[in-house]
Write an enzyme that holds these catalytic residues in place. Structure first.
Site, mmCIF file in Angstrom:
data_model
loop_
_atom_site.group_PDB
_atom_site.id
_atom_site.type_symbol
_atom_site.label_atom_id
_atom_site.label_comp_id
_atom_site.label_asym_id
_atom_site.label_seq_id
_atom_site.Cartn_x
_atom_site.Cartn_y
_atom_site.Cartn_z
ATOM 1 N N ASN A 58 -7.437 2.545 1.549
ATOM 2 C CA ASN A 58 -6.475 1.477 1.794
ATOM 3 C C ASN A 58 -5.074 2.101 1.843
ATOM 4 O O ASN A 58 -4.616 2.697 0.864
ATOM 5 C CB ASN A 58 -6.565 0.432 0.677
ATOM 6 C CG ASN A 58 -5.670 -0.766 0.926
ATOM 7 O OD1 ASN A 58 -4.530 -0.632 1.366
ATOM 8 N ND2 ASN A 58 -6.169 -1.944 0.628
ATOM 9 N N ARG A 97 12.610 1.931 2.730
ATOM 10 C CA ARG A 97 13.783 2.559 3.331
ATOM 11 C C ARG A 97 14.008 2.158 4.784
ATOM 12 O O ARG A 97 15.013 2.530 5.379
ATOM 13 C CB ARG A 97 13.638 4.105 3.257
ATOM 14 C CG ARG A 97 13.847 4.700 1.888
ATOM 15 C CD ARG A 97 15.294 4.672 1.475
ATOM 16 N NE ARG A 97 16.129 5.499 2.321
ATOM 17 C CZ ARG A 97 16.395 6.786 2.094
ATOM 18 N NH1 ARG A 97 15.865 7.393 1.041
ATOM 19 N NH2 ARG A 97 17.180 7.458 2.902
ATOM 20 N N HIS A 140 -4.485 -4.379 4.366
ATOM 21 C CA HIS A 140 -4.456 -5.763 3.881
ATOM 22 C C HIS A 140 -3.095 -6.349 4.225
ATOM 23 O O HIS A 140 -2.197 -6.392 3.397
ATOM 24 C CB HIS A 140 -4.700 -5.801 2.372
ATOM 25 C CG HIS A 140 -4.912 -7.178 1.820
ATOM 26 N ND1 HIS A 140 -5.790 -7.436 0.794
ATOM 27 C CD2 HIS A 140 -4.367 -8.383 2.142
ATOM 28 C CE1 HIS A 140 -5.759 -8.728 0.504
ATOM 29 N NE2 HIS A 140 -4.887 -9.318 1.316
ATOM 30 N N ARG A 163 -0.190 -8.976 4.759
ATOM 31 C CA ARG A 163 0.171 -10.271 4.171
ATOM 32 C C ARG A 163 1.266 -10.915 5.013
ATOM 33 O O ARG A 163 1.968 -10.227 5.756
ATOM 34 C CB ARG A 163 0.598 -10.084 2.720
ATOM 35 C CG ARG A 163 -0.600 -9.753 1.803
ATOM 36 C CD ARG A 163 -0.191 -9.650 0.346
ATOM 37 N NE ARG A 163 -1.352 -9.692 -0.536
ATOM 38 C CZ ARG A 163 -2.053 -8.627 -0.916
ATOM 39 N NH1 ARG A 163 -1.722 -7.431 -0.472
ATOM 40 N NH2 ARG A 163 -3.086 -8.748 -1.723
ATOM 41 N N HIS A 222 4.164 -4.774 3.170
ATOM 42 C CA HIS A 222 3.646 -3.401 3.284
ATOM 43 C C HIS A 222 3.108 -3.218 4.709
ATOM 44 O O HIS A 222 3.856 -2.807 5.587
ATOM 45 C CB HIS A 222 2.619 -3.068 2.189
ATOM 46 C CG HIS A 222 1.761 -4.201 1.749
ATOM 47 N ND1 HIS A 222 0.863 -4.825 2.590
ATOM 48 C CD2 HIS A 222 1.660 -4.828 0.551
ATOM 49 C CE1 HIS A 222 0.233 -5.777 1.926
ATOM 50 N NE2 HIS A 222 0.698 -5.820 0.689
ATOM 51 N N GLU A 244 -8.525 -6.559 5.520
ATOM 52 C CA GLU A 244 -8.676 -7.539 4.441
ATOM 53 C C GLU A 244 -7.593 -8.604 4.573
ATOM 54 O O GLU A 244 -6.504 -8.330 5.064
ATOM 55 C CB GLU A 244 -8.504 -6.867 3.075
ATOM 56 C CG GLU A 244 -9.482 -5.770 2.760
ATOM 57 C CD GLU A 244 -9.214 -5.148 1.397
ATOM 58 O OE1 GLU A 244 -10.111 -4.453 0.913
ATOM 59 O OE2 GLU A 244 -8.116 -5.360 0.842
ATOM 60 N N THR A 297 -1.028 -8.817 -5.668
ATOM 61 C CA THR A 297 -2.254 -8.122 -5.286
ATOM 62 C C THR A 297 -3.430 -9.061 -5.524
ATOM 63 O O THR A 297 -3.291 -10.070 -6.222
ATOM 64 C CB THR A 297 -2.435 -6.815 -6.091
ATOM 65 O OG1 THR A 297 -3.545 -6.077 -5.572
ATOM 66 C CG2 THR A 297 -2.641 -7.092 -7.564
ATOM 67 N N HIS A 310 -11.018 -2.445 -6.063
ATOM 68 C CA HIS A 310 -9.877 -2.868 -6.876
ATOM 69 C C HIS A 310 -9.860 -2.075 -8.185
ATOM 70 O O HIS A 310 -10.734 -2.230 -9.028
ATOM 71 C CB HIS A 310 -9.866 -4.359 -7.190
ATOM 72 C CG HIS A 310 -8.476 -4.853 -7.533
ATOM 73 N ND1 HIS A 310 -7.599 -5.319 -6.573
ATOM 74 C CD2 HIS A 310 -7.805 -4.885 -8.695
ATOM 75 C CE1 HIS A 310 -6.460 -5.649 -7.144
ATOM 76 N NE2 HIS A 310 -6.551 -5.390 -8.445
ATOM 77 N N ASP A 311 -8.859 -1.231 -8.295
ATOM 78 C CA ASP A 311 -8.612 -0.402 -9.486
ATOM 79 C C ASP A 311 -9.688 0.649 -9.759
ATOM 80 O O ASP A 311 -9.752 1.204 -10.864
ATOM 81 C CB ASP A 311 -8.413 -1.269 -10.735
ATOM 82 C CG ASP A 311 -7.068 -1.991 -10.717
ATOM 83 O OD1 ASP A 311 -6.227 -1.647 -9.863
ATOM 84 O OD2 ASP A 311 -6.853 -2.892 -11.557
ATOM 85 N N GLY A 325 -7.071 2.174 -2.705
ATOM 86 C CA GLY A 325 -5.731 2.411 -2.199
ATOM 87 C C GLY A 325 -4.755 2.872 -3.254
ATOM 88 O O GLY A 325 -4.335 4.028 -3.280
ATOM 89 N N HIS A 326 -4.394 1.979 -4.171
ATOM 90 C CA HIS A 326 -3.310 2.260 -5.111
ATOM 91 C C HIS A 326 -3.541 3.544 -5.892
ATOM 92 O O HIS A 326 -2.661 4.420 -5.950
ATOM 93 C CB HIS A 326 -3.141 1.082 -6.079
ATOM 94 C CG HIS A 326 -2.025 1.252 -7.048
ATOM 95 N ND1 HIS A 326 -0.715 0.978 -6.739
ATOM 96 C CD2 HIS A 326 -2.024 1.698 -8.332
ATOM 97 C CE1 HIS A 326 0.047 1.235 -7.781
ATOM 98 N NE2 HIS A 326 -0.723 1.674 -8.763
#
Length: 239
Positions: free
Chosen positions: A7, A18, A43, A45, A50, A70, A101, A191-192, A214-215
């Site tokens: 992700n 920036r 994903h 939004r 992002h 997603e 999130t 997720h996580d 991703g994160h």
């Protein structure tokens, strides 16, 4: 081997902080593919904080691995974006408008008829559909009744509990995975998940087809470099 879909939302977050086009989201996605990732996830939004909608078109034109979009199918703009780009997979996530999130899965019992319509809409366009769900056997079973191809297990609770009691943490996910197998659904997760908990999850969840990360992965890349990070995540997915 379970596939790794990266992700790249966090790459876009840095860029957007920036303005301009540094870091380049498309270049990052192509690098992930080059380093061994088997898929790219985005994903978008509505506020485009992002991933921007234009990023989706740019990525679709260039990436060669599986493309997973997603998002919240209750937004017409999202539906239009997915149909216009026809990714390999769309993952339906019940996000609210200003949600930071994803933090919960679909109630597939309450929303069964609505999800049936959404699943058919995307499948009629040749797009594989996955529904984001909690590790709950009833929700998995009801998801199957929508006609979806897969479910994606929401793994935040597992990630939180893993460091304290891995066996307890994995138990509901194992049951949900077995239910998915029983009702004929493909299984994704996300997720996580990270380098501390991914290997255990992958070893104990049967028939896991894909994880979307991703994160944690992008954060690890700050220390390890993107190529080495992807190499380590792929290693964690080997059984």
């Amino acid at each position: 081997m379970t596939k790794l879909s990266v992700n790249i939302n966090k790459i876009a977050t840095i860029r957007n902080s920036r303005g301009g086009n540094t870091p380049n989201v498309l270049a990052a996605a192509l690098a992930c593919e080059r380093f061994g990732a088997q898929g790219i996830t985005v994903h978008p939004r509505p506020d485009e904080r992002h991933i921007r909608y234009q990023d989706v078109y740019d990525l679709k034109a260039e990436i060669s691995t599986e493309f997973n979009i997603e998002g919240n199918c209750q937004e017409q703009k999202f539906i239009d974006l997915v149909i216009a780009n026809k990714p390999t997979q769309v993952t339906l996530v019940p996000d609210s408008l200003n949600q930071i999130t994803s933090n919960h899965g679909w109630d597939t019992i309450k929303n069964r008829e609505y999800l049936k319509d959404m699943v058919k809409l995307f499948q009629d366009q040749g797009i594989r559909v996955s529904i984001f769900v909690e590790p709950n056997e009833e929700m998995v079973e009801a998801a199957a009744e929508t006609g979806t191809d897969r479910v994606e297990l929401y793994t935040e609770d597992y990630a939180i509990q893993h460091g304290f009691d891995p066996q307890k943490a994995i138990a509901p996910y194992y049951k949900a995975a077995k239910k998915a197998q029983e009702v004929g659904l493909g299984l994704n997760a996300g997720h996580d998940l990270d380098l501390n908990n991914l290997k255990y999850f992958n070893e104990h969840i049967p028939n896991l087809l894909e994880v979307s990360i991703g994160h944690a992965l992008i954060s690890d890349a700050l220390y390890l470099g993107l190529e080495e990070t992807i190499k380590r995540y792929l290693a964690a997915l080997k059984v």
